[in-house]
Design an enzyme around this catalytic site. Structure first.
Site, mmCIF file in Angstrom:
data_model
loop_
_atom_site.group_PDB
_atom_site.id
_atom_site.type_symbol
_atom_site.label_atom_id
_atom_site.label_comp_id
_atom_site.label_asym_id
_atom_site.label_seq_id
_atom_site.Cartn_x
_atom_site.Cartn_y
_atom_site.Cartn_z
ATOM 1 N N CYS A 111 0.935 -1.182 0.183
ATOM 2 C CA CYS A 111 0.152 -0.077 0.003
ATOM 3 C C CYS A 111 0.814 1.079 -0.076
ATOM 4 C CB CYS A 111 -0.902 0.129 1.387
ATOM 5 S SG CYS A 111 -1.921 1.477 1.288
ATOM 6 N N PHE A 254 17.662 -3.116 -11.407
ATOM 7 C CA PHE A 254 17.996 -4.387 -11.991
ATOM 8 C C PHE A 254 19.120 -4.966 -11.824
ATOM 9 C CE2 PHE A 254 15.232 -1.629 -14.973
ATOM 10 C CZ PHE A 254 14.264 -2.372 -15.074
ATOM 11 N N ALA A 255 19.368 -5.349 -10.484
ATOM 12 C CA ALA A 255 20.669 -5.913 -9.792
ATOM 13 C C ALA A 255 20.685 -7.566 -10.248
ATOM 14 C CB ALA A 255 20.829 -5.586 -8.527
ATOM 15 N N ARG A 256 21.457 -7.881 -11.211
ATOM 16 C CA ARG A 256 21.851 -9.120 -11.472
ATOM 17 C C ARG A 256 23.066 -9.618 -11.601
ATOM 18 N NH1 ARG A 256 16.921 -8.140 -11.391
ATOM 19 N NH2 ARG A 256 15.457 -8.542 -12.988
ATOM 20 N N GLN A 257 23.263 -10.809 -11.629
ATOM 21 C CA GLN A 257 24.765 -11.476 -11.804
ATOM 22 C C GLN A 257 25.312 -10.893 -12.922
ATOM 23 O OE1 GLN A 257 26.437 -12.818 -9.565
ATOM 24 N NE2 GLN A 257 24.788 -13.442 -8.026
ATOM 25 N N GLY A 258 26.459 -9.975 -12.847
ATOM 26 C CA GLY A 258 27.288 -9.621 -13.916
ATOM 27 C C GLY A 258 26.677 -8.181 -14.610
ATOM 28 N N ARG A 259 25.713 -7.656 -13.878
ATOM 29 C CA ARG A 259 25.112 -6.417 -14.421
ATOM 30 C C ARG A 259 24.207 -5.777 -13.573
ATOM 31 N NH1 ARG A 259 20.007 -7.122 -16.754
ATOM 32 N NH2 ARG A 259 19.762 -9.576 -17.269
#
Length: 275
Positions: A111, A254-259
């Site tokens: 909410c 957009f935290a991802r492995q490698g980027r």
């Protein structure tokens, strides 16, 4: 009082092709949690009923009801047939301020601003945080790797968000979970405050990783807790970017492995946007 927990076991039918089989599944708990300050009902949130003392403390800090953890004298968790009530005891000066800006709102999962009375009250100005280092790529990747291991409730139910405090190397130091992303962050903030009370822990240089998008409310909560870097596995909103820049918070999405994508960062107090 029954032991509060974050999940339940339910009987289900699993379909595999044309076959049906009886099985047991684990599902996340979601209950109405009412927060009452010095006997005055303030808000009802839908939440996972674990770490509720952390939730009450963190919500009180992130909403500006208290400025310091020691202004919350105590919390009692009371179970009712329809939900749970957190009875929180405030310092007198905090309670007087709360009464002046009292609002009643019912919060659904995720909410936002149903209790705000004006645009100024709804958006506000975030607190300027103390300078913090930008999390390194290695630290973010390490934190993402550790996250699943620490999210026990998510592993068993698949239905909750997590908020983790990570050190400079990306090691997960604290983590809290909830069906609501705001609640998970409030629980983490409350746990951080509890640790500070107990052992004077200094969280400078550490960052928070959340398993959701980064809305402006999440930025405001981090600012209220003096958290200088927020990393989200999903996207930020435009308002979150603007507010993070104003607060001096490193905002990463957009935290991802490698980027990952750095949306705001600070350098000696000068804000800049990085695409």
């Amino acid at each position: 009082m029954a032991v509060l927990k974050g999940e339940q076991h339910v009987q289900v039918l699993r379909r595999k092709g044309a076959a049906l089989e009886c099985a047991e599944d684990q599902v996340a708990d979601e209950v109405a949690v009412a927060l009452a300050y010095n006997g005055l009902s303030h808000v009802v949130m839908m939440a996972t009923p674990d770490n509720l003392e952390d939730f009450g403390r963190g919500f009180s800090l992130s909403e500006g009801i208290i400025e310091r953890p020691e202004q919350l004298y105590g919390t009692e968790v009371v179970q009712h047939p329809l939900g749970i009530e957190l009875q929180l005891e405030l310092a007198t000066e905090c309670f007087e301020k709360l009464k002046h800006r009292r609002r009643n709102l019912a919060g659904r999962t995720g909410c936002g601003l149903c209790g705000a009375e004006s645009l100024e009250q709804a958006i506000g100005t975030p607190r300027l945080v103390r300078p913090a280092p930008l999390p390194s790529a290695d630290a973010i990747e390490n934190a993402l790797t550790q996250l699943r291991k620490h999210q026990q409730l998510q592993r068993s139910t698949g239905a909750v968000h997590g908020a983790a405090l990570c050190d400079e190397s990306g090691r997960v130091r604290l983590l809290r979970e909830d069906v609501g992303r705001h609640n998970a962050l409030d629980k983490l903030i409350g746990a951080m405050a509890s640790c500070c009370i107990q052992d004077s822990t200094d969280y400078a240089g550490r960052f928070v990783l959340i398993t959701s998008r980064a809305s402006f409310e999440m930025v405001h909560k981090c600012a209220a807790a003096n958290i200088g870097a927020l990393v989200a596995v999903s996207a930020p909103t435009a308002l979150a970017i603007e507010q993070a820049s104003r607060a001096g918070i490193h905002l990463i999405g957009f935290a991802r492995q490698g980027r990952h994508v750095i949306y705001t960062t600070t350098d000696n107090g000068d804000d800049s946007h990085v695409a």
